[in-house]
Design an enzyme around this catalytic site. Structure first.
Site, PDB file in Angstrom:
ATOM      1  N   HIS A   1       0.868  -1.181   0.000  1.00  9.28           N
ATOM      2  CA  HIS A   1       0.000   0.000   0.000  1.00  9.28           C
ATOM      3  C   HIS A   1       0.901   1.227   0.000  1.00  9.28           C
ATOM      4  O   HIS A   1       1.681   1.443   0.932  1.00  9.28           O
ATOM      5  CB  HIS A   1      -0.926   0.013   1.212  1.00  9.28           C
ATOM      6  CG  HIS A   1      -1.874   1.172   1.218  1.00  9.28           C
ATOM      7  ND1 HIS A   1      -3.152   1.092   0.690  1.00  9.28           N
ATOM      8  CD2 HIS A   1      -1.737   2.449   1.667  1.00  9.28           C
ATOM      9  CE1 HIS A   1      -3.749   2.256   0.828  1.00  9.28           C
ATOM     10  NE2 HIS A   1      -2.905   3.105   1.409  1.00  9.28           N
ATOM     11  N   CYS A   2       0.789   2.024  -1.044  1.00 11.50           N
ATOM     12  CA  CYS A   2       1.663   3.184  -1.207  1.00 11.50           C
ATOM     13  C   CYS A   2       0.952   4.431  -0.691  1.00 11.50           C
ATOM     14  O   CYS A   2      -0.074   4.840  -1.254  1.00 11.50           O
ATOM     15  CB  CYS A   2       2.041   3.363  -2.677  1.00 11.50           C
ATOM     16  SG  CYS A   2       3.144   4.763  -2.959  1.00 11.50           S
ATOM     17  N   PRO A   3       1.451   5.061   0.355  1.00  9.58           N
ATOM     18  CA  PRO A   3       0.792   6.277   0.861  1.00  9.58           C
ATOM     19  C   PRO A   3       0.964   7.471  -0.066  1.00  9.58           C
ATOM     20  O   PRO A   3       0.171   8.412  -0.002  1.00  9.58           O
ATOM     21  CB  PRO A   3       1.489   6.505   2.210  1.00  9.58           C
ATOM     22  CG  PRO A   3       2.822   5.861   2.072  1.00  9.58           C
ATOM     23  CD  PRO A   3       2.624   4.682   1.175  1.00  9.58           C
TER      24      PRO A   3
ATOM     25  N   GLY B   1      -1.835   6.958  -2.401  1.00  6.37           N
ATOM     26  CA  GLY B   1      -3.101   6.763  -1.700  1.00  6.37           C
ATOM     27  C   GLY B   1      -3.885   5.571  -2.182  1.00  6.37           C
ATOM     28  O   GLY B   1      -5.121   5.621  -2.228  1.00  6.37           O
TER      29      GLY B   1
END
Length: 443
Positions: free
Chosen positions: A178-180, A183
């Protein structure tokens, strides 16, 4: 007798229908009526856009615009054009990565049917072994055994290379991470665009970094000065050089790392969780085939139609028992009786207050309308007295069948129901409009 009307089919435009994205149980955020699906941290996307667009804008105004006069013909204009086009291309890849379904597996409405028994097979005479889903199943892939886990949230067995994202609250196929910064989860359907976004961002940093030094070199040649004095004449170039140099270490290192993952056909999750070598990785098809699978294979369609119409779940109507109506609390008590649990009499106070005095003991918790029903038979009264004299703690017994897959009433409840039916037949002339509700617990 209260009869529940059959469900009616409604058109897609009726007020009782909703779209899938409106009833979605994950943590995703939708835009344009479900056309774009983002993660719950979509606000970080605005920061990422600013980190890309603002430096390029400064570059075009303070560096590239002044280089137009230093290059003949259209070379100077092309410097600005390439920077603008490259930035637009980079932002499009960012939107394709962040605003699409990464490969979410639709969750089941009900858990799958249990296949094995969990618990002691030598249960007592009055107890049935409980059915429970196995937590882990073994599947074969390319001759190697994989263990797939059951997801309690999505109520499904996750296929190989699938994992549940705790941020988006979804199971994602070929889950990478999950890439912040975007998003969104990175999975099967957007990994290609994610790598292209990271790679293009690296090239954009190199492009801005290089032409800032070109501009400083032009100042040194035109004014015959040193490097430090030339840098002081263009502070924007100094800021951009420092910014792009730091950024290149992050996005450039990420690009190199994912090039390694693609060449070995691994995901970020697998690289940190497992340790594959060239012989034990069942997904490795060779460097060339791994790159073909990532960049030239067909992206599978989404398994979710977020704009599809779904019918709103209607509220449960009150059920009827013996000609009368039963409140939801009373229904809860009956369900607990059928499941072999002790009925919660305290929750039935409001429902019983309309028919009788709730201050009496359990022997008198009988619902009689306007006193029309005569005195209960001795058999029923003895049964109620026997149940009320028992201690308050009872073991919970399940009547779930071993293989039937349905809930069956215990023999005690069936016997009591037969007695009540005989009593209603005997007193039917005087109590045709009244309802009798009696609660019992299986022994």
């Amino acid at each position: 007798m209260y009869v529940v009307p059959p469900p009616q089919r409604s058109d897609s435009g009726s007020n009782g229908d909703l779209r899938v994205y409106q009833t979605w149980k994950g943590s995703n955020i939708f835009f344009l009526q479900g056309r774009f699906v983002f993660g719950p941290d979509v606000r970080s996307l605005a920061l990422t856009i600013c980190l890309i667009a603002v430096p390029v804008t400064i570059f075009c105004i303070f560096v590239a615009r002044k280089l137009i006069d230093d290059f003949s013909d259209s070379w100077g204009v092309s410097i600005v054009a390439v920077a603008v086009v490259f930035t637009i291309y980079d932002l499009i890849l960012l939107l394709l990565t962040s605003g699409r379904d990464p490969g979410i597996i639709p969750r089941n409405a009900h858990p799958p049917e249990p296949e094995t028994l969990d618990g002691n097979m030598d249960a007592g005479a009055g107890q049935t072994p409980q059915l429970r889903l196995p937590r882990i199943k073994e599947v074969q892939l390319n001759g190697i055994t994989f263990k797939v886990k059951y997801c309690d949230t999505c109520m499904l067995y996750r296929p190989p290379r699938c994992s549940h994202c705790s941020i988006c609250n979804n199971c994602v196929e070929r889950f990478d991470h999950h890439c912040p910064w975007v998003g969104q989860c990175i999975g099967m359907r957007n990994y290609r665009f994610f790598f292209m976004f990271v790679f293009s961002t690296t090239l954009l940093c190199i492009y801005v970094f290089a032409f800032c030094w070109v501009y400083i070199r032009k100042i040194m040649e035109s004014e015959h000065t040193t490097t430090w004095k030339a840098m002081l004449k263009t502070p924007a170039s100094i800021v951009l050089i420092i910014y792009t140099f730091i950024s290149m270490w992050f996005v450039g290192g990420l690009t190199v790392f994912h090039l390694y993952l693609i060449s070995t056909n691994q995901t970020t999750y697998e690289n940190f969780r497992y340790r594959y070598d060239r012989r034990s990785n069942p997904h490795n098809k060779g460097v060339v085939n791994n790159f073909k699978e990532t960049f030239f294979s067909t992206i599978p369609p989404s398994k979710n139609d977020f704009r599809a119409m779904v019918q709103r779940e209607p509220p449960l109507p009150p059920r009827s028992v013996a000609g009368g109506f039963m409140s939801p609390n009373m229904g809860k008590a009956n369900d607990e009786i059928e499941m072999g649990r002790k009925a919660v009499w305290a929750d039935m106070g409001p429902a019983m207050s309309d028919h009788g005095d709730g201050k009496h003991g359990n022997n008198e918790r009988l619902h009689v309308k306007d006193g029309e029903l005569g005195e209960l038979s001795p058999d029923i009264r003895a049964t109620v007295d026997e149940q009320s004299d028992r201690p308050s703690m009872h073991p919970r017994r399940s009547s779930w069948g071993r293989k039937s897959g349905s809930w069956d009433m215990s023999p005690e409840v069936m016997a009591l129901a037969a007695r009540v039916g005989e009593q209603n037949q005997n007193g039917g002339g005087s109590s045709s409009g009244s309802g009798l509700v009696t609660e019992n617990r299986p022994t």
